[in-house]
Structures are given as C-alpha cells and as structure tokens.
Design an enzyme around this catalytic site. Structure first.
Site, PDB file in Angstrom:
ATOM      1  N   SER A 163      77.338 -13.359 -17.924  1.00 49.20           N
ATOM      2  CA  SER A 163      77.437 -14.682 -17.307  1.00 49.20           C
ATOM      3  C   SER A 163      77.075 -14.591 -15.822  1.00 49.20           C
ATOM      4  CB  SER A 163      78.838 -15.249 -17.521  1.00 49.20           C
ATOM      5  OG  SER A 163      78.864 -16.644 -17.265  1.00 49.20           O
ATOM      6  N   LYS A 215      84.045 -40.075 -10.251  1.00 45.87           N
ATOM      7  CA  LYS A 215      84.800 -39.192  -9.373  1.00 45.87           C
ATOM      8  C   LYS A 215      85.689 -38.248 -10.180  1.00 45.87           C
ATOM      9  CE  LYS A 215      86.516 -37.487  -5.620  1.00 45.87           C
ATOM     10  NZ  LYS A 215      85.693 -36.568  -4.818  1.00 45.87           N
TER      11      LYS A 215
END
Length: 334
Positions: A163, A215
C-alpha cells in the site's frame, strides 16, 4: 528481616527526595535558558568499517599464522585503493500515521547537501504496510527529491512494502526484495464505525450541523444516507485512481489494471508482475556495494524533551533501587 525492610524504605525515600530536588533544579536552569531551535541531529555510522572489523575478527580466529600474514599483506594493498563513491543508507520503518517522515526528510536533506551525483547513491531499507494517504504521499515525495538531485536510488524490502509502503518503493530506480517479502496492495481502504442504532436504543439524540453539502459524508453517530455513502465511495475511488496513476508514472512497465486490485504477493511472485526488479536481501546488497563503495548509514535522532529525559532518568533510578532492595530481602534468612 524487619531491619532490612525499614532500611530499604528509608533509602527509597532518601533517593526520591534527592531526585526530586535535582529535577526541580534542572527545570529551573532549563527555564532560565533560551530555547534552542535545534531539535535533533544527524548521526553517521561507517558501515564499511563495521564490515571490515567483523571480517578481520573472523579471519584472526580461523587462519593460521602463515595465512594470516599473507592476508594482512594483501589487505594492506586493498586498503590503499579508494572507493569509487559513497552509498548512503537510510532505514525507514513506517507506521500507520507515517510520522517517521519527519526524520526521513532530515536524513535526505543532509545527504543532498554533500552527495556527488556523479559517483554517489542512496539505498533505502524500507519496511511498511502502509497507512494514511497524505503521510505516505509526503514520504514518497521525499524519495523523489533524491532522484531529482540526480542520485541513483535503490529501495530494499526485506519484510513488507505494501500500500503506502509500495507507493514509496515504486519511486526507486531499482527495487530489490527478499523472497518472502510482501509487496503490492495497490488499493485504498476506508472504514468507520456507526453507533446510531445504539444511541436510538438508549434514547440519545445526536445533532450535527454542517455548512456545505459534502462537509460530512459518513458519520459515526448520525444516521448515514445513501447519498453520503455514494459520495464517500467516490472519494475512495478517486484516491485509488491517483494511487494507480502515481505507480504507473514511476513503474511504466507495469500492467497497472492487473496489479492494482488491492492484492499483495510474495516477492518471488511479485517479480513476475514487475513489481520488484531483483530477489535479494538488503544484507546481500550491502556486501555487494561494499566492494566498490564506502557505506554510510544516515540517521536523524530527535532530541528528547527535558521532561521526558527526567522521566526516563527517574524511572531508571527507581527500578535499580527496587532491584537492590528486593535482592537484599531475598538474600536474608530467617
């Protein structure tokens, strides 16, 4: 027995008082001085010298006098030969939050101030299973600085570079890995628990006020919506796309759609996908380089805060005192 116990308590109290007074004095003196801007320092270790010492120690114990004399004569001639360049070795063992990048940037900056791009190179011993995107993105950018300076960069993976760890590794001109090192995992993972049902069950209200449609997409305590889930997933997929583009840019020979599935492989298998270039341990690499290069390990050591140093010192004193008292009590007899 009672006398020893009482003596131990008295000694413990006396040492505690002395340490406390000393700590107060140090704090006062430290507070009176102007704070220093330097928060750490670069440490250099001569790896070539360590390898040479290990070799000589072994030979002195295994060769007879005649063989040893011949070796010393030959070794004297070899020592007069100057190395072709320098290899700077960095160890990076990354955690989930990639806070180690603060030391990495200091180490790389120090190397770039003295390295000669005509004959020097950098070897990074990398170990990381990945973590936060922004942290490993910055770590990879630090390695890019080495290449931008014109220095050859090799990344060695002995255990794992997955990763975010592989995001760093793919920057290198060459990736070597031990046979069973874990490589790959070019994917993105995001997860968040939701306690909304527990709150409802216990009649607990939760309110969240935001400005901006997205948001907050998913929440831990509110009731998640399909719209929020869709937006969150699109953000994860966008991050994965950026990840794939980054790897493709630095490893153009990869079939990115084939390897960017989130899977990981052992290095022997990963080599078939061109995720690594050579099956080799970092130890083998160092021995190989040592024949022509001067090896230096570069490490940034951050200075500990005063309170931390005092805490460590106090704990050591108390531990030693406890061991002494316990030892005397155990050695006493009825």
């Amino acid at each position: 027995m009672a006398f020893l116990f009482e003596y131990g308590l008295f000694l413990a109290k006396a040492v505690t008082v002395v340490v406390a007074i000393g700590a107060i004095v140090v704090l006062i003196v430290g507070a009176s001085q102007k704070p220093k801007s330097k928060s750490g320092e670069i440490e250099i270790k001569d790896l070539s010298e360590e390898l040479a010492q290990a070799k000589e120690l072994f030979l002195h114990q295994t060769l007879d006098k005649k063989e040893l004399k011949a070796h010393l004569k030959e070794n004297k001639k070899a020592s007069e030969e100057k190395p072709q360049g320098q290899t700077f070795v960095i160890d990076f063992s990354g955690s989930l939050d990639a806070h180690e990048v603060s030391s990495l940037r200091e180490e790389i900056t120090a190397i770039l101030t003295i390295a000669n791009k005509e004959k020097d190179q950098v070897l990074v011993n990398l170990e990381s299973g990945g973590g936060v995107v922004h942290g490993y993105g910055l770590a990879a950018s630090q390695l890019i600085r080495i290449k931008q300076a014109g220095l050859p960069l090799t990344v060695s993976v002995d255990k794992v570079a997955a990763s975010g760890g592989y995001m760093m590794a793919c920057v290198a001109d060459k990736i070597i890995a031990a046979p069973f090192a874990i490589v790959g995992s070019i994917g993105v993972l995001a997860q968040i628990p939701n306690f909304n049902k527990i709150l409802k069950k216990n009649d607990v209200d939760f309110e969240q006020i935001t400005a901006g449609e997205y948001k907050r997409t998913l929440t831990m305590f509110g009731e998640n919506t399909e719209q929020g889930r869709h937006k969150f997933k699109s953000e994860v997929e966008h991050t994965h796309t950026l990840f794939k583009q980054f790897v493709s840019q630095h490893r153009p020979s990869l079939d990115i759609d084939k390897v960017a599935t989130g899977e990981h492989w052992f290095a022997t298998h990963a080599k078939e996908f061109d995720l690594v270039d050579e099956i080799k341990t970092s130890d083998d690499m160092l021995l190989e380089l040592n024949s022509t290069q001067q090896l230096y390990k570069v490490k940034y050591k951050a200075k500990k805060a005063l309170a931390e140093r005092l805490g460590v010192g106090l704990s050591v004193v108390v531990e030693k005192l406890g061991i002494k008292v316990l030892s005397r009590m155990q050695n006493s007899k009825f």
